[in-house]
Write an enzyme that holds these catalytic residues in place. Structure first.
Site, mmCIF file in Angstrom:
data_model
loop_
_atom_site.group_PDB
_atom_site.id
_atom_site.type_symbol
_atom_site.label_atom_id
_atom_site.label_comp_id
_atom_site.label_asym_id
_atom_site.label_seq_id
_atom_site.Cartn_x
_atom_site.Cartn_y
_atom_site.Cartn_z
ATOM 1 N N CYS A 1 0.764 -1.611 -0.272
ATOM 2 C CA CYS A 1 0.274 0.071 0.139
ATOM 3 C C CYS A 1 0.647 1.068 -0.239
ATOM 4 O O CYS A 1 1.964 2.013 1.060
ATOM 5 C CB CYS A 1 -0.761 0.347 1.393
ATOM 6 S SG CYS A 1 -1.273 1.558 0.977
ATOM 7 N N CYS B 1 0.062 4.046 2.911
ATOM 8 C CA CYS B 1 0.802 2.774 3.765
ATOM 9 C C CYS B 1 1.575 3.834 4.250
ATOM 10 O O CYS B 1 2.698 4.198 5.453
ATOM 11 C CB CYS B 1 0.070 1.745 4.239
ATOM 12 S SG CYS B 1 -1.074 1.385 4.436
#
Length: 106
Positions: free
Chosen positions: A31, A34
Site C-alpha cells: 500500500c 500506507c
C-alpha cells in the site's frame, strides 16, 4: 517509544487493554499511502513517548483484527482510549494533520 507490531492474537492485549491511548494503523506492505504515513507515525511514536502507543496491524497477515474493526480500505487509523474507539480516519495525511487529529482525540 517506537511503533508496535500488533497481530490478531495480541490485538486485545496491546490495544483494548492498554493503559495509554493507542493509535492503530491498519496497513499493508503493498500500500503506497500506507508507506507514505509510516515515517510520520514513527516520528510521532517517538515524540509522544510513553503517553501514547502507536500500533501497526498488517492486514494481510492479520485479517481478523481488520475485519472486526470493519476496515474496508487502508490505511485506516483508529484511536482507542480506555479500550474504546474514540476516533477514526482513512487515507494518508501529513504528519501535522495526524498530530492534530491525535491531539484532538486524546
Amino acid at each position: 517509544m517506537s511503533t508496535v507490531a500488533v497481530t490478531d492474537e495480541t490485538f486485545d492485549a496491546e490495544v483494548k487493554n492498554s493503559s495509554v491511548p493507542v493509535v492503530v494503523d491498519f496497513w499493508a506492505e503493498w500500500c503506497g499511502p500506507c508507506k507514505q504515513i509510516g515515517p510520520a507515525l514513527e516520528e510521532l511514536a517517538a515524540e509522544y513517548g510513553d503517553k501514547l502507543k502507536i500500533a501497526k496491524v498488517d492486514v494481510d497477515s492479520n485479517p481478523n483484527a481488520a475485519a472486526a474493526m470493519g476496515v474496508r480500505g487502508i490505511p485506516a487509523l483508529f484511536i482507542f482510549k480506555d479500550g474504546e474507539v474514540v476516533s477514526n480516519r482513512a487515507g494518508a495525511a501529513p504528519k501535522a494533520a495526524l498530530q492534530s487529529w491525535i491531539n484532538d482525540s486524546i
